[in-house]
Design a protein around this motif. Sequence first.
Motif, short mmCIF file in Angstrom:
data_model
loop_
_atom_site.label_atom_id
_atom_site.label_comp_id
_atom_site.label_asym_id
_atom_site.label_seq_id
_atom_site.Cartn_x
_atom_site.Cartn_y
_atom_site.Cartn_z
N ALA A 41 -4.90 -3.19 -7.33
CA ALA A 41 -5.26 -2.10 -6.64
C ALA A 41 -5.07 -2.54 -5.15
O ALA A 41 -5.52 -3.57 -4.56
CB ALA A 41 -6.59 -1.98 -6.95
N HIS B 143 4.32 -6.37 -5.86
CA HIS B 143 5.47 -5.93 -5.32
C HIS B 143 6.36 -6.99 -5.03
O HIS B 143 6.03 -8.26 -4.97
CB HIS B 143 5.26 -5.09 -4.01
N GLU C 220 -3.05 -5.36 -13.36
CA GLU C 220 -3.69 -4.10 -12.56
C GLU C 220 -3.85 -4.79 -11.28
O GLU C 220 -4.75 -5.46 -10.95
CB GLU C 220 -4.83 -3.21 -13.21
N TRP D 105 0.81 -1.12 0.04
CA TRP D 105 0.04 0.05 -0.04
C TRP D 105 0.77 1.17 -0.01
O TRP D 105 1.81 1.51 0.79
CB TRP D 105 -0.94 0.04 1.23
N ARG D 106 0.82 2.15 -0.96
CA ARG D 106 1.57 3.39 -1.02
C ARG D 106 0.94 4.58 -0.45
O ARG D 106 -0.26 4.83 -0.82
CB ARG D 106 1.83 3.45 -2.58
N SER D 107 1.69 4.98 0.39
CA SER D 107 1.12 6.15 1.04
C SER D 107 0.91 7.68 0.23
O SER D 107 0.53 8.67 0.59
CB SER D 107 1.98 6.58 2.38
N ASP D 108 1.49 7.64 -1.06
CA ASP D 108 1.29 8.59 -1.91
C ASP D 108 0.05 8.78 -2.68
O ASP D 108 -0.22 9.52 -3.44
CB ASP D 108 2.63 8.72 -2.74
N GLY D 109 -1.01 7.77 -2.34
CA GLY D 109 -2.31 7.94 -2.99
C GLY D 109 -2.34 6.86 -4.46
O GLY D 109 -3.31 7.01 -4.87
N GLN D 110 -0.99 6.49 -4.80
CA GLN D 110 -1.11 5.78 -6.04
C GLN D 110 -1.52 4.10 -5.61
O GLN D 110 -0.83 3.22 -5.48
CB GLN D 110 0.15 5.64 -6.49
N ASN D 111 -3.11 4.00 -5.60
CA ASN D 111 -3.41 2.87 -5.04
C ASN D 111 -3.45 1.76 -6.44
O ASN D 111 -3.38 0.61 -6.02
CB ASN D 111 -4.87 3.36 -4.65
N VAL D 112 -3.31 2.20 -7.53
CA VAL D 112 -3.41 1.40 -8.77
C VAL D 112 -2.20 1.21 -9.23
O VAL D 112 -1.70 2.18 -9.61
CB VAL D 112 -4.46 1.78 -9.63
N GLN D 113 -1.73 0.07 -9.24
CA GLN D 113 -0.60 -0.34 -9.74
C GLN D 113 -0.26 -1.12 -10.78
O GLN D 113 -1.11 -2.00 -10.93
CB GLN D 113 0.38 -0.70 -8.57
#
Length: 277
Positions: free
Chosen positions: A264, A205, A262, A193-201
């Motif tokens: 999320a 990881h 994708e 989970w990215r704290s920068d708000g980039q939920n969709v990757q």
Amino acid sequence: MRLRIEHRTHYEFSQPQRRLVQLLRVTPPSFDGQAVVDWHVEVDCDARLKRSRDGYGNEVTMLYVDGPIDRIALTVGGEVLTDDKAGMVQGAPEPLPVELFLRPTPQTIADAAITEFARDIAESAADPLSRLHGLCGALWRQIRFDAGDGNPHRDAASTFADGHGVCQDHAHVFVAAARVLGHPARYISGHLWRSDGQNVQPAAHAWAEAWVDGYGWIGFDPANGASPTDAYVRVAIGLDYRDAAPIAGARVGGGAETMHVEVAVAEAIQQRQSQSQ
């Protein structure tokens, strides 16, 4: 944290396939610091699913589809509760001896450059745990993250020489260097989970774990220069990427294939609040 994960994979084939067989390592285990609340594996066509564990203790799902079929979509996900254990892993399935993870593979062989780099780090460390944290931070500085540089067959020596790669490349170099220093080490696939708000990757990881006497297995994420926190969901382990890849398999039928992935990862409570507004 309570994390909601949805991992979608879509295949298209240039001509109909007679049969598909896929091995899915997409189901996270529950252990100290990680509790799976619910999880599902969904396929958009008639398919047979068979669940089991592999030799590493990973939860695997075999997927069988009879054709003709020219496309298939897989959706897996659910909710997971996580606690920050400072990277320490306890209570996870461990069917294999620790010493097995000293074994090199074609993707994790340490060449002369990685060996020298690892030994230089070791000389400046006061203890084994400090040595591995130092290695993690040094690789974060040494290897630039390049999101467009993914190659699942790339080896650690090539990544180190090029000085850039994706998270799986960072993990392979860390594993190779840790083994040089005498630490059993392994590759981990999972989610962040990215704290920068980039939920969709665009992909899952990857990071690594190393064995430290007196502590056990500890996670290190050299792509981010830190140990895993409650923002991580650990899914599968292996000697390298091939042992822990989320999806692997074969198909019977000619032509070419295209794949779109994708992922999320979001805080579940926030997601529910946004849906109710």
